[in-house]
Structures are given as C-alpha cells and as structure tokens.
Write a protein that holds these residues in place. Structure first.
Motif: not given
Length: 368
Positions: A319-324, A329-333, A357-361
């Motif tokens: 996903q190249s670090g992109i939230c689905k 874009p986000f860091e892995l952690d 997914l990012c933490s919020k999503c």
C-alpha cells in the motif's frame, strides 16, 4: 491479654485423643479442641509428618505451639499439623522407618515408647478477648505456613453456617467436587479454594459481606443449591464432557457465566456442532475460550490470530504506506493490520485478506 508458657507431655497431649472428622478432633483429656473452625484440614505430606515423629523420638525441640483458653478448655491456635502427627502415630495410624525398619508406635520397645510419651512440648497458652486472640492468631500465622484468604475469613466468621458449608465444600472428596465437577473446577477443597470459589460466584465477589450476613444461619443450603444449579446448567448446554473437552472447560468462570446468561436460550445440539468447528479452526489461538464464546458471543475470548510482523511489513509495502480508508500516508507504527473479511464471516489471516488502516480509521471501523 495473658500469655503463659507451659510444658505439656506427649502423654498428656494424646490422652483421650479422638478424631471425629467433621465433628471435630479432641486431645488433652478431651479438653483441647485440635481443629477449631479457623484451622485448616490436615495437610502435612508423609515426609513432613514423619519428620515430626523423628524430632520427638530424638528428643530434638519442636517449634512452640499456641493454645487459647476457651472457658475451662482450650483451642489449638497454631500447631495442628504437629499435634495430629503425634497423636496419629501413637494411635497406630501410620509407621515410620527407624534404622531401616518400618515401625509403628506399638512396635517400639517399651522404653522407647516411654521416651516419646515423656517428651515435653512447649505451649504458649493465651487468654483474652476474641479480638485479642484473633489479632494474635494473625501475627503467629505470619511465621508459619500462611493461611489462604479464605482460611483467614473462616477464622472470623465461625458459626453453624461455616460448619455446614465446610461439610459440602471443604473436605477431601467433598460433594462439591463429585459427579464430574472436579474436572471443571480448579482448587483444593481442604485449602478452602472450592468454598472460596463458590462464595465468590454467589456473592459477586463480596465474600466477606455474604459470610457476615449468613454467619449465624443454621445451614449453607443456599450456597450448596446454587453450586448444583450452576453445574446442572453447564451439563445441560454442554453434555459432552470427555477428557479432551474437560481440558478446555476446567477452571472457566462457570458461576459468573451462569449468573449472567442462565436465561439465554442455548441449544445443546447447535452448541456441540459449533464447538467441533471451532476446535478445528486454525484462526483460534485460545481454545479454552471456545466455551465462553459459545455462551457470551464475545470473540475476544478466542484470541483470534492477528497479522504477524512479516505480513504487516508486506501489507504496508503493497500500500506504499497509504491508509486504505482515508488515503493518507502514515508511518508503519501509526497503522494497524486489519482483516478485510472478518473472522465471523469466514475471513482468514492471510495476505489477500489484509489491509493497513491508520489508527483513526481502524477505530472507526471497530466502532461500527
């Protein structure tokens, strides 16, 4: 409070020794209550018991014992294990190995018998109020093998209710752990662990409150009937309890489940089919949670597989670090590996069923 040191000969201690099991244990001419309500059952192992006899036989000093005045009689406060070991040996209940030979008391030469009978035990005799005696009991208990929390509760809430409760829950082979229940319950009756468990379930963790309220009841039928109802309910919804199944069922909080879900309709046939499927499901990492899940429907009890670090790295790279979801874009952690198709709908923990997914999503999805 008055405390007096006395020397008691073994011959005096064992005079009129009588063990009536649940009705009590007496010695010292019938004047010493060897097992008052706050005492645990006899728990010495053979080696410990035999060492007491060797100590007396060799005229080595035993640790000081503690008695309390009870009218014209006495209660044994500390030293039950040593006292019963001595009394049982002289009564012929067991033998010990002496110079390579297994000898009971009656097998000893008369002079050796007399040496044991003349042995003197140091006893502190305490006389005072109930609260003073109980405080002293707590203090001397620190130095010995500590009592369990329930044994200490038993010291405070003595009475007819406790005597009857111990009949059901606190003896070796007690009714509470018969009829297959011992395969489902963790704990030892003689250390009061089964009684504590039953009280914890029935009182919703307010054991002291329950024991205080019922201390002077003439019987413990409410607790005993509740215990039976719990395991009758378990047997109705989970009738198959072979050795493989009871390994998964043992130690589960059956009383708490019964309290909350006893009126929930659970079809035993459907439950059995579901259990078979769940046992074979590789996504489940905690098989012991299967039975709790059947009752509650809470997937967290199953400890379902999660994406390991290797799969997380691959998903992140794809996903190249992109939230689905939000396409930011986000860091892995800062991201979470999520199942596209959830386990409840047949989803597996494989690369094709994963997304980052990012933490919020991820939280927004979980809340839906």
């Amino acid at each position: 409070m008055n405390i007096i040191l006395r020397n008691i000969k073994v011959s005096e201690l064992v005079a009129d020794y009588e063990d009536k099991a649940e009705e009590g244990v007496l010695g010292y001419g019938g004047r010493l209550n060897i097992r008052p309500p706050y005492q645990r059952e006899f728990v010495y192992e053979e080696k410990q018991r035999n060492e007491v006899i060797h100590t007396v036989r060799k005229n080595f000093p035993l640790n000081t014992m503690y008695w309390v005045k009870a009218g014209d009689n006495f209660e044994l406060m500390d030293g039950q294990q040593r006292t019963i070991s001595i009394c049982q040996y002289i009564s012929g209940d067991f033998s010990v190995v002496i110079d390579g030979a297994t000898l009971g008391f009656n097998n000893l030469p008369k002079n050796k018998q007399q040496e044991i009978l003349d042995y003197e035990i140091s006893v502190y005799v305490c006389e005072g109020t109930d609260s003073e005696k109980l405080d002293w009991f707590r203090i001397i208990n620190i130095a010995g093998k500590p009592l369990t929390n329930q044994e200490l509760r038993n010291a405070i809430y003595t009475g007819p209710w406790l005597s009857d409760a111990k009949r059901w829950f606190s003896k070796t082979g007690a009714p509470a752990v018969q009829e297959g229940r011992e395969k489902l319950v963790k704990g030892t009756p003689i250390r009061q662990e089964v009684l504590e468990l039953a009280l914890d379930w029935l009182s919703d963790s307010d054991i002291e409150g329950y024991m205080s309220a019922h201390q002077h009841d003439m019987d413990a039928q409410e607790l005993w009937q509740y215990w039976q109802e719990v395991f009758d309910w378990v047997s109705r919804i989970f009738p198959k309890q072979d050795s493989a199944r009871t390994r998964l069922m043992k130690g589960l909080p059956w009383g708490r489940l019964y309290n909350k879900y006893k009126n929930k309709p659970i079809n035993a046939v459907d439950a059995e089919k579901r259990i078979v499927d769940l046992i074979e499901d590789d996504e489940i990492e905690n098989p012991k949670g299967i039975y709790t899940y059947i009752v509650t429907g809470n997937e967290k009890t199953l400890n379902l597989r999660t994406f390991d670090e290797k799969l997380r790295q691959k998903l992140y790279s794809q996903q190249s670090g992109i939230c689905k979801k939000c396409n930011d874009p986000f860091e892995l952690d800062q991201m979470h590996a999520d199942h596209i198709k959830p386990w409840s709908k047949g989803g597996k923990t494989i690369l094709a069923n994963g997304q980052m997914l990012c933490s919020k999503c991820n939280l927004d999805k979980s809340d839906k």
